[in-house]
Write an enzyme that holds these catalytic residues in place. Structure first.
Site, short mmCIF file in Angstrom:
data_model
loop_
_atom_site.label_atom_id
_atom_site.label_comp_id
_atom_site.label_asym_id
_atom_site.label_seq_id
_atom_site.Cartn_x
_atom_site.Cartn_y
_atom_site.Cartn_z
N SER A 155 0.87 -1.18 0.00
CA SER A 155 0.00 0.00 0.00
C SER A 155 0.90 1.22 0.00
O SER A 155 2.07 1.14 0.42
CB SER A 155 -0.85 0.00 1.28
OG SER A 155 -1.39 1.29 1.52
N TYR A 168 -2.73 -1.11 10.42
CA TYR A 168 -2.67 -1.32 8.96
C TYR A 168 -1.34 -0.81 8.38
O TYR A 168 -0.65 -1.52 7.65
CB TYR A 168 -3.85 -0.62 8.30
CG TYR A 168 -3.94 -0.82 6.80
CD1 TYR A 168 -4.57 -1.93 6.26
CD2 TYR A 168 -3.39 0.12 5.93
CE1 TYR A 168 -4.66 -2.11 4.89
CE2 TYR A 168 -3.47 -0.05 4.55
CZ TYR A 168 -4.11 -1.16 4.03
OH TYR A 168 -4.18 -1.34 2.68
C1 BGC Z 1 -6.17 1.52 2.00
C2 BGC Z 1 -7.32 2.37 1.55
C3 BGC Z 1 -6.87 3.80 1.31
C4 BGC Z 1 -5.63 3.85 0.45
C5 BGC Z 1 -5.06 5.26 0.32
C6 BGC Z 1 -5.05 1.66 1.01
O1 BGC Z 1 -3.98 0.83 1.34
O2 BGC Z 1 -6.59 0.17 2.13
O3 BGC Z 1 -8.34 2.35 2.55
O4 BGC Z 1 -7.92 4.52 0.67
O5 BGC Z 1 -4.64 3.01 0.98
O6 BGC Z 1 -5.01 5.93 1.55
#
Ligand code: BGC
Length: 270
Positions: A155, A168
């Protein structure tokens, strides 16, 4: 976008968390590129079976396999089922992931463990099992010039800190170093390990961030491309990383984020 049905012909792929969102799009794209695909799901069996039947109706090969990737015994059983059906694995897409958001001081240990368990430990377990098979089997030149390919779903939050999402962001920061360390260790065996780091992509995980005009306008301030990403943006990157077209790419993170990591807040200087 049309995929070339010969690009991944004869290859066997497993996509975790493939019953919706980015995983679903990747499973469909790999199948359209000629791979046989195992569609892993956790709870959404019906959705996974539907994807399998869609792939089959287009002439592809697919099976659905249920497993919680955070549980070692379920991962082992998933790989067993994969081998029973397809004999081996050539491509692992480590995609399963979730968010359990809260203010840091309110974050429960359960929510910390859940997110780290699925997003980080789950990728570790699946990568380890795939790597064992790649090492045992080696390169099959008629299939691919690599002994195997692993794609980790990271991410933008492997580099962008994210208040309210500490579990996360930590899991994705972990993916960054896990992916590179595995790539370094396995590169001499012709195993390629890379990550995709999506920005904001329209999926169920972040629905609240784009499904009203107000929310979307706020989100677009963070995206220089001025559009929220589509799952196919990520699927196209995954097909490329899974194919020999990226044979010289190893240990890399490909950001597919419409420029989110360009820190657009600084665009006018500061
Ligand atoms: C998340 C999303 C978020 C995006 C940008 C992703 O890794 O799961 O919820 O919108 O990152 O912030």
């Amino acid at each position: 976008m049309s995929y070339s049905p010969n690009l991944l012909k004869g290859q066997k792929a497993l996509v975790t968390g493939a019953s919706s969102g980015i995983g679903e799009a990747i499973a469909r794209a790999l199948a359209a590129s000629g791979a046989s695909v195992a569609v892993n799901y956790h709870s959404e069996q019906e959705a996974a079976e539907k994807i399998v039947s869609d792939i089959k109706s287009l002439g592809g090969e697919a099976i659905a396999i249920g497993a919680n990737v955070a549980k070692e015994e379920e991962v082992l059983s998933m790989f067993d089922q994969m081998y029973q059906h397809f004999g081996t694995i050539d491509i692992l897409v480590n995609n399963a992931g979730l968010q359990k958001d809260s203010a840091f001081v309110d974050m429960t240990l359960d929510h910390w463990n859940l997110v780290i368990g699925v997003n980080l430990t789950g990728q570790f377990l699946c990568a380890r099992e795939a790597a064992k098979e790649f090492l045992k089997r080696g390169v099959k030149p008629d299939i691919s010039s690599a002994a195997g390919k692993i794609i980790c779903m990271s991410s933008v939050h492997e580099v962008i800190p994210w208040a309210g999402h500490v579990n996360y962001a930590t899991s994705k920061g972990g993916i960054h170093m896990m992916m590179e360390s595995i790539a370094q260790e396995l590169a001499p065996h012709r195993i390629r390990v890379n990550s995709i780091a999506p920005g904001a992509i329209k999926t169920p995980i972040n629905k609240a961030a784009w499904d009203t005009p107000e929310a979307e306008a706020k989100l677009l301030k963070l995206i220089p491309a001025k559009r929220v990403g589509d799952v196919t943006d990520i699927a196209k990157a995954a097909v490329w990383l899974a194919s020999d077209d990226s044979d010289y790419v190893n240990g890399e993170t490909l950001f597919v984020d419409g420029g989110m990591t360009l820190y657009p807040g600084f665009a006018t200087g500061g």
